[in-house]
Design a protein around this motif. Structure first.
Motif, PDB file in Angstrom:
ATOM      1  N   ALA A 109      77.714  63.770 -16.851  1.00  0.00           N
ATOM      2  CA  ALA A 109      76.468  63.830 -17.610  1.00  0.00           C
ATOM      3  C   ALA A 109      75.892  62.430 -17.817  1.00  0.00           C
ATOM      4  CB  ALA A 109      76.697  64.495 -18.960  1.00  0.00           C
ATOM      5  N   GLU A 110      76.777  61.451 -18.069  1.00  0.00           N
ATOM      6  CA  GLU A 110      76.305  60.070 -18.267  1.00  0.00           C
ATOM      7  C   GLU A 110      75.656  59.515 -16.996  1.00  0.00           C
ATOM      8  OE1 GLU A 110      79.238  61.216 -18.976  1.00  0.00           O
ATOM      9  OE2 GLU A 110      79.347  61.121 -21.185  1.00  0.00           O
ATOM     10  N   GLN A 111      76.263  59.815 -15.843  1.00  0.00           N
ATOM     11  CA  GLN A 111      75.699  59.336 -14.573  1.00  0.00           C
ATOM     12  C   GLN A 111      74.329  59.950 -14.302  1.00  0.00           C
ATOM     13  OE1 GLN A 111      78.998  60.464 -12.047  1.00  0.00           O
ATOM     14  NE2 GLN A 111      79.643  58.317 -11.798  1.00  0.00           N
ATOM     15  N   ARG A 112      74.231  61.280 -14.564  1.00  0.00           N
ATOM     16  CA  ARG A 112      72.934  61.934 -14.353  1.00  0.00           C
ATOM     17  C   ARG A 112      71.871  61.392 -15.297  1.00  0.00           C
ATOM     18  NH1 ARG A 112      75.935  66.698 -14.277  1.00  0.00           N
ATOM     19  NH2 ARG A 112      75.002  67.323 -16.275  1.00  0.00           N
ATOM     20  N   GLU A 113      72.285  61.120 -16.530  1.00  0.00           N
ATOM     21  CA  GLU A 113      71.341  60.598 -17.505  1.00  0.00           C
ATOM     22  C   GLU A 113      70.824  59.218 -17.098  1.00  0.00           C
ATOM     23  OE1 GLU A 113      68.975  61.120 -20.742  1.00  0.00           O
ATOM     24  OE2 GLU A 113      70.479  62.550 -19.988  1.00  0.00           O
ATOM     25  N   ALA A 114      71.717  58.374 -16.578  1.00  0.00           N
ATOM     26  CA  ALA A 114      71.324  57.034 -16.141  1.00  0.00           C
ATOM     27  C   ALA A 114      70.378  57.113 -14.942  1.00  0.00           C
ATOM     28  CB  ALA A 114      72.555  56.209 -15.794  1.00  0.00           C
ATOM     29  N   LYS A 115      70.678  58.013 -14.014  1.00  0.00           N
ATOM     30  CA  LYS A 115      69.817  58.160 -12.841  1.00  0.00           C
ATOM     31  C   LYS A 115      68.459  58.741 -13.212  1.00  0.00           C
ATOM     32  CE  LYS A 115      73.355  58.441  -9.264  1.00  0.00           C
ATOM     33  NZ  LYS A 115      73.893  59.211  -8.125  1.00  0.00           N
ATOM     34  N   LEU A 116      68.461  59.680 -14.173  1.00  0.00           N
ATOM     35  CA  LEU A 116      67.199  60.257 -14.617  1.00  0.00           C
ATOM     36  C   LEU A 116      66.307  59.196 -15.265  1.00  0.00           C
ATOM     37  CD1 LEU A 116      68.217  63.726 -16.124  1.00  0.00           C
ATOM     38  CD2 LEU A 116      66.575  63.314 -14.280  1.00  0.00           C
ATOM     39  N   GLU A 141      65.827  67.993  -9.263  1.00  0.00           N
ATOM     40  CA  GLU A 141      67.158  68.349  -8.763  1.00  0.00           C
ATOM     41  C   GLU A 141      68.255  67.835  -9.687  1.00  0.00           C
ATOM     42  OE1 GLU A 141      67.197  66.727  -4.871  1.00  0.00           O
ATOM     43  OE2 GLU A 141      66.000  68.344  -3.977  1.00  0.00           O
ATOM     44  N   LEU A 142      68.064  66.617 -10.201  1.00  0.00           N
ATOM     45  CA  LEU A 142      69.057  66.077 -11.135  1.00  0.00           C
ATOM     46  C   LEU A 142      69.082  66.865 -12.439  1.00  0.00           C
ATOM     47  CD1 LEU A 142      68.839  62.182 -10.841  1.00  0.00           C
ATOM     48  CD2 LEU A 142      70.858  63.614 -10.484  1.00  0.00           C
ATOM     49  N   ALA A 143      67.881  67.257 -12.893  1.00  0.00           N
ATOM     50  CA  ALA A 143      67.798  67.967 -14.165  1.00  0.00           C
ATOM     51  C   ALA A 143      68.396  69.366 -14.078  1.00  0.00           C
ATOM     52  CB  ALA A 143      66.347  68.043 -14.623  1.00  0.00           C
TER      53      ALA A 143
END
Length: 434
Positions: free
Chosen positions: A352-359, A328-330
């Motif tokens: 994008a930075e937040q999603r990358e950190a969570k991923l 879902e994040l991707a």
């Protein structure tokens, strides 16, 4: 037992202990691999003794201790007069040993202890746990427990068992230092697993139902035997009354006196034999009780498997949830309703930075989750393999023991009936001679 389920399992050779216990069991080995303790040592519970001690409130309390004697097989075979090693143990220490074995070897059908207080007794026999006859029967049961454990292919190699037999002082401290009590699964935890496991193994489910049926059937059989023993006792006492009446009658008869007196003696001898017969019956009843108590040990193995299966399913479910979150994040799409999805719609997408950190965090959690699922799968498979090997060992032992006990019981009853026929045949001859 669910034989059809047992036959479905693959043929298993000699296996190692469960993964969680490998380290402990390696250090606990006291005899050669594959060599059972009973092959190297003679074990007996030689006698019981009543003692007085202090309880938790410092009051005098009577208790029974049992003398355990051990001797190397080589010494016994050479007929040497070397006295055996001996030590005294209380019943509570036998309980501690068994609890330790249950926790340390959850895949083993651990032999049960004899009853602490008498059950299914015919009413003429005392149910007092300090009664000498009951204490003697329990002594025999405790010896049988030690022989069962010492002949078991896994349990017999345990260091704590060896210390129980050889080390009188400090044994309790040694077993408590193993930390086995901290490994005991809580009842709430096991009950939760029982009701929430989604894919229970049918073989263990069938075995659990079998254990319930085994306990129910043997319990009913013991209840019937107790009622029959009461009636049998009454029949024999009626013969005692016959003997008394014939003896009194013979005193007032001249010509028939000798015949009546002889018939009375036969009746008295028959009536007095009831105590030996019922004592022998109690021996067979104790053998049935052992397998009634074995049902609890079977259920313990099934319950442990349910807990392992539930832990595996929970780990797999958590892993699947983490993988879905990663997808879902991707993709930026939410497939299921969640509070997180609602906040995204209300306050906009994450940067994008937040999603990358969570991923990155999710990837680490997924890797850990995959390792956990692999570990739980291995643990569960190892448990199943070891458990079914031991269950097969138990099944063969059960069939052999119960067949022998029931045949012996039948032979005893046939012998008692023949004796009754002989008594009346002898009485008939006495009457014919009058």
């Amino acid at each position: 037992m669910a034989d059809s389920s047992i036959e479905e399992r693959s043929v298993i050779g000699k296996t190692d202990e469960a993964a969680a216990d490998v380290e402990n069991n390696t250090t606990n080995t006291m005899v050669e691999e594959g060599m059972r303790l009973l092959n190297k040592m003679e074990i007996s519970v030689a006698e019981a003794e009543k003692r007085m001690g202090k309880n938790t409130v410092s009051m005098a309390e009577a208790h029974t201790v049992y003398l355990i004697e051990t001797r190397p097989v080589e010494v016994a075979a050479e007929c040497q007069n070397t006295p055996p090693d001996s030590l005294w143990r209380r019943y509570s220490e036998f309980e501690l040993l068994r609890n330790y074995l249950l926790v340390t070897y959850p895949f083993v059908v651990v032999p049960p202890l004899p009853e602490k207080r008498a059950e299914f007794m015919w009413h003429k026999l005392s149910s007092d746990n300090m009664d000498p006859e009951f204490v003697e029967r329990r002594r025999v049961g405790l010896e049988n427990f030690l022989l069962r454990v010492a002949s078991h292919p896994v349990l017999s190699n345990d260091k704590i068992l060896y210390s129980f037999l050889k080390q009188e002082n400090g044994w309790k401290e040694m077993v408590l230092e193993t930390g086995f009590q901290a490994k005991i699964d809580s009842k709430l935890k096991t009950l939760n697993a029982t009701f929430r496991v989604k894919n229970p193994d049918k073989r263990f489910s069938d075995l659990k139902h079998y254990s319930d049926d085994l306990q129910s059937v043997t319990s009913r059989l013991l209840q019937v035997r107790a009622r029959v023993a009461d009636r049998l006792y009454g029949v024999y006492k009626v013969h005692g009354n016959y003997g008394r009446v014939f003896s009194e009658w013979s005193a007032i008869e001249k010509e028939m006196g000798d015949g009546l007196q002889s018939a009375g003696h036969h009746m008295d001898a028959y009536a007095s034999s009831i105590d030996d017969i019922l004592e022998e019956e109690e021996h067979y009843a104790d053998q049935l009780k052992e397998y009634m108590f074995y049902a609890e040990a079977l259920r313990a193995v099934c319950t442990k498997h349910e807990l392992l299966q539930y832990e595996l399913e929970t780990a797999a479910q958590d892993l699947a949830s983490k993988k879905q979150q990663r997808e879902e994040l991707a993709t930026g799409t939410v497939r299921t309703f969640s509070f997180k999805g609602m906040t995204t719609k209300l306050f906009g997408l994450e940067t994008a930075e937040q999603r990358e950190a969570k991923l990155k965090v999710l990837e680490e959690q997924i890797t850990e989750g995959e390792e956990l699922v692999k570990e739980k799968t291995t643990e569960c498979n190892e448990f199943v393999k070891n458990a079914w090997e031991d269950i097969e060992h138990f099944r063969e032992q059960k069939d052999r023991d119960l067949k022998e006990a029931l045949i012996s019981y039948a032979v005893m009853q046939i012998s008692a009936c023949r004796k009754a026929i002989q008594v009346w045949s002898n009485a008939k001859e006495c009457f014919n001679k009058m």
